[in-house]
Design a protein around this motif. Structure first.
Motif, PDB file in Angstrom:
ATOM      1  N   PRO A 103       0.824  -1.210   0.000  1.00  0.00           N
ATOM      2  CA  PRO A 103       0.000   0.000   0.000  1.00  0.00           C
ATOM      3  C   PRO A 103       0.860   1.264   0.000  1.00  0.00           C
ATOM      4  O   PRO A 103       2.015   1.240   0.401  1.00  0.00           O
ATOM      5  N   THR A 104       0.251   2.342  -0.436  1.00  0.00           N
ATOM      6  CA  THR A 104       0.915   3.640  -0.386  1.00  0.00           C
ATOM      7  C   THR A 104       0.630   4.283   0.970  1.00  0.00           C
ATOM      8  O   THR A 104      -0.243   3.824   1.719  1.00  0.00           O
ATOM      9  N   LEU A 105       1.318   5.367   1.262  1.00  0.00           N
ATOM     10  CA  LEU A 105       1.041   6.116   2.478  1.00  0.00           C
ATOM     11  C   LEU A 105      -0.409   6.610   2.463  1.00  0.00           C
ATOM     12  O   LEU A 105      -1.092   6.585   3.481  1.00  0.00           O
ATOM     13  N   TRP A 106      -0.885   7.021   1.294  1.00  0.00           N
ATOM     14  CA  TRP A 106      -2.256   7.500   1.189  1.00  0.00           C
ATOM     15  C   TRP A 106      -3.246   6.371   1.498  1.00  0.00           C
ATOM     16  O   TRP A 106      -4.254   6.589   2.164  1.00  0.00           O
ATOM     17  N   ASP A 107      -2.964   5.157   1.017  1.00  0.00           N
ATOM     18  CA  ASP A 107      -3.809   4.002   1.355  1.00  0.00           C
ATOM     19  C   ASP A 107      -3.873   3.832   2.863  1.00  0.00           C
ATOM     20  O   ASP A 107      -4.943   3.604   3.438  1.00  0.00           O
ATOM     21  N   LEU A 108      -2.743   3.950   3.518  1.00  0.00           N
ATOM     22  CA  LEU A 108      -2.688   3.811   4.973  1.00  0.00           C
ATOM     23  C   LEU A 108      -3.530   4.898   5.652  1.00  0.00           C
ATOM     24  O   LEU A 108      -4.326   4.608   6.546  1.00  0.00           O
ATOM     25  N   CYS A 109      -3.379   6.144   5.221  1.00  0.00           N
ATOM     26  CA  CYS A 109      -4.133   7.259   5.813  1.00  0.00           C
ATOM     27  C   CYS A 109      -5.632   7.115   5.608  1.00  0.00           C
ATOM     28  O   CYS A 109      -6.420   7.552   6.444  1.00  0.00           O
ATOM     29  N   CYS A 110      -6.033   6.500   4.497  1.00  0.00           N
ATOM     30  CA  CYS A 110      -7.450   6.345   4.178  1.00  0.00           C
ATOM     31  C   CYS A 110      -8.040   5.041   4.715  1.00  0.00           C
ATOM     32  O   CYS A 110      -9.202   4.737   4.459  1.00  0.00           O
ATOM     33  N   GLY A 111      -7.243   4.271   5.423  1.00  0.00           N
ATOM     34  CA  GLY A 111      -7.750   3.025   5.983  1.00  0.00           C
ATOM     35  C   GLY A 111      -7.901   1.914   4.968  1.00  0.00           C
ATOM     36  O   GLY A 111      -8.621   0.942   5.207  1.00  0.00           O
ATOM     37  N   ARG A 112      -7.242   2.031   3.834  1.00  0.00           N
ATOM     38  CA  ARG A 112      -7.320   0.992   2.794  1.00  0.00           C
ATOM     39  C   ARG A 112      -6.119   0.059   2.930  1.00  0.00           C
ATOM     40  O   ARG A 112      -5.243   0.009   2.078  1.00  0.00           O
ATOM     41  N   LEU A 113      -6.097  -0.664   4.021  1.00  0.00           N
ATOM     42  CA  LEU A 113      -4.963  -1.543   4.291  1.00  0.00           C
ATOM     43  C   LEU A 113      -5.489  -2.910   4.689  1.00  0.00           C
ATOM     44  O   LEU A 113      -6.199  -3.046   5.677  1.00  0.00           O
ATOM     45  N   ASP A 114      -5.189  -3.897   3.873  1.00  0.00           N
ATOM     46  CA  ASP A 114      -5.560  -5.259   4.227  1.00  0.00           C
ATOM     47  C   ASP A 114      -4.695  -5.705   5.398  1.00  0.00           C
ATOM     48  O   ASP A 114      -3.646  -5.103   5.680  1.00  0.00           O
ATOM     49  N   PRO A 115      -5.098  -6.767   6.073  1.00  0.00           N
ATOM     50  CA  PRO A 115      -4.280  -7.250   7.200  1.00  0.00           C
ATOM     51  C   PRO A 115      -2.845  -7.561   6.760  1.00  0.00           C
ATOM     52  O   PRO A 115      -2.603  -7.976   5.634  1.00  0.00           O
ATOM     53  N   VAL A 116      -1.930  -7.314   7.659  1.00  0.00           N
ATOM     54  CA  VAL A 116      -0.519  -7.586   7.417  1.00  0.00           C
ATOM     55  C   VAL A 116      -0.030  -8.578   8.463  1.00  0.00           C
ATOM     56  O   VAL A 116      -0.634  -8.724   9.525  1.00  0.00           O
ATOM     57  N   ALA A 117       1.047  -9.252   8.142  1.00  0.00           N
ATOM     58  CA  ALA A 117       1.706 -10.116   9.112  1.00  0.00           C
ATOM     59  C   ALA A 117       2.917  -9.354   9.622  1.00  0.00           C
ATOM     60  O   ALA A 117       3.671  -8.771   8.840  1.00  0.00           O
ATOM     61  N   MET A 118       3.089  -9.312  10.936  1.00  0.00           N
ATOM     62  CA  MET A 118       4.192  -8.556  11.521  1.00  0.00           C
ATOM     63  C   MET A 118       4.861  -9.381  12.608  1.00  0.00           C
ATOM     64  O   MET A 118       4.209 -10.105  13.335  1.00  0.00           O
ATOM     65  N   ASP A 119       6.160  -9.228  12.684  1.00  0.00           N
ATOM     66  CA  ASP A 119       6.929  -9.887  13.724  1.00  0.00           C
ATOM     67  C   ASP A 119       7.919  -8.869  14.287  1.00  0.00           C
ATOM     68  O   ASP A 119       8.589  -8.177  13.522  1.00  0.00           O
ATOM     69  N   VAL A 120       7.973  -8.773  15.607  1.00  0.00           N
ATOM     70  CA  VAL A 120       8.926  -7.871  16.270  1.00  0.00           C
ATOM     71  C   VAL A 120       9.717  -8.701  17.264  1.00  0.00           C
ATOM     72  O   VAL A 120       9.139  -9.379  18.119  1.00  0.00           O
ATOM     73  N   ARG A 121      11.017  -8.647  17.142  1.00  0.00           N
ATOM     74  CA  ARG A 121      11.896  -9.390  18.042  1.00  0.00           C
ATOM     75  C   ARG A 121      12.913  -8.436  18.661  1.00  0.00           C
ATOM     76  O   ARG A 121      13.453  -7.575  17.981  1.00  0.00           O
ATOM     77  N   VAL A 122      13.143  -8.621  19.948  1.00  0.00           N
ATOM     78  CA  VAL A 122      14.218  -7.889  20.618  1.00  0.00           C
ATOM     79  C   VAL A 122      15.465  -8.745  20.496  1.00  0.00           C
ATOM     80  O   VAL A 122      15.474  -9.900  20.912  1.00  0.00           O
ATOM     81  N   ARG A 123      16.481  -8.182  19.902  1.00  0.00           N
ATOM     82  CA  ARG A 123      17.742  -8.908  19.715  1.00  0.00           C
ATOM     83  C   ARG A 123      18.846  -8.162  20.453  1.00  0.00           C
ATOM     84  O   ARG A 123      18.900  -6.935  20.403  1.00  0.00           O
ATOM     85  N   PRO A 124      19.731  -8.895  21.097  1.00  0.00           N
ATOM     86  CA  PRO A 124      20.859  -8.210  21.738  1.00  0.00           C
ATOM     87  C   PRO A 124      21.838  -7.690  20.682  1.00  0.00           C
ATOM     88  O   PRO A 124      21.977  -8.281  19.615  1.00  0.00           O
ATOM     89  N   VAL A 125      22.454  -6.579  20.975  1.00  0.00           N
ATOM     90  CA  VAL A 125      23.555  -6.097  20.138  1.00  0.00           C
ATOM     91  C   VAL A 125      24.808  -6.738  20.704  1.00  0.00           C
ATOM     92  O   VAL A 125      25.155  -6.524  21.868  1.00  0.00           O
ATOM     93  N   GLU A 126      25.448  -7.538  19.892  1.00  0.00           N
ATOM     94  CA  GLU A 126      26.657  -8.229  20.335  1.00  0.00           C
ATOM     95  C   GLU A 126      27.728  -7.199  20.682  1.00  0.00           C
ATOM     96  O   GLU A 126      27.994  -6.294  19.884  1.00  0.00           O
ATOM     97  N   PRO A 127      28.345  -7.297  21.857  1.00  0.00           N
ATOM     98  CA  PRO A 127      29.338  -6.285  22.264  1.00  0.00           C
ATOM     99  C   PRO A 127      30.484  -6.103  21.265  1.00  0.00           C
ATOM    100  O   PRO A 127      30.951  -4.984  21.059  1.00  0.00           O
TER     101      PRO A 127
END
Length: 177
Positions: A103-127
């Motif tokens: 989708p475009t930014l305009w699609d997002l602003c207008c609510g024209r967004l089909d469901p998305v799959a999202m994954d968020v992971r916290v990863r350590p930054v290796e020293p």
């Protein structure tokens, strides 16, 4: 990001830099200044390791070893980790998979967004990632690239799981943060 005073990276081609040598190093200098400021105030650093212009043609031209991603570009990540001097201890690895045409930014602003799959992971930054010289030490550079490629293999497998066996639609472009 502009309002937060984040630096924007422009990845110039070798041909462009040959014609405009004054542009060499401008992004690194802007990033260095931003990192110095960020050492003094709480912040988040956003890095689009793959870049933001995935196309099937670019995927093919780069001979990407990944099914769903372009190869990662390690230099910017290595530079920020080094410039921040070990102050970053973890990262959020965000993967968003659109099962439709992106989708475009305009699609997002207008609510024209089909469901998305999202994954968020916290990863350590290796020293060790903030201790080396990416530009000047080939052994460190190879280790860093291998580390990032391992993360990328995991991300590619995750995208395959999120999208299912059919994979991307022909006109699809994944967003990766």
């Amino acid at each position: 990001w502009w309002a937060l005073d984040f630096p924007f990276m422009r990845r110039y081609s070798a041909a462009y830099l040959a014609k405009h040598p004054q542009m060499r190093g401008k992004d690194l200098e802007a990033t260095r200044r931003a990192c110095e400021k960020f050492r003094q105030i709480p912040t988040s650093v956003m890095n689009f390791v793959e870049g933001t212009r995935f196309t099937p043609a670019k995927h093919s031209a780069l001979d990407s070893p990944y099914r769903n991603l372009l190869p990662p570009r390690a230099g910017g990540v290595a530079f920020v980790l080094s410039a921040m001097g070990g102050m970053l201890h973890s990262m959020l690895d965000v993967t968003i998979a659109y099962r439709q045409q992106t989708p475009t930014l305009w699609d997002l602003c207008c609510g024209r967004l089909d469901p998305v799959a999202m994954d968020v992971r916290v990863r350590p930054v290796e020293p060790w990632t903030s201790d080396g010289d990416y530009m000047g030490d080939p052994a460190f550079r190879a280790r860093f690239q291998d580390w990032l490629a391992g993360l990328w293999r995991q991300k590619d497998e995750l995208l395959t799981e999120l999208l299912g066996p059919a994979g991307w639609p022909a006109d699809f472009r994944p967003l990766d943060f």
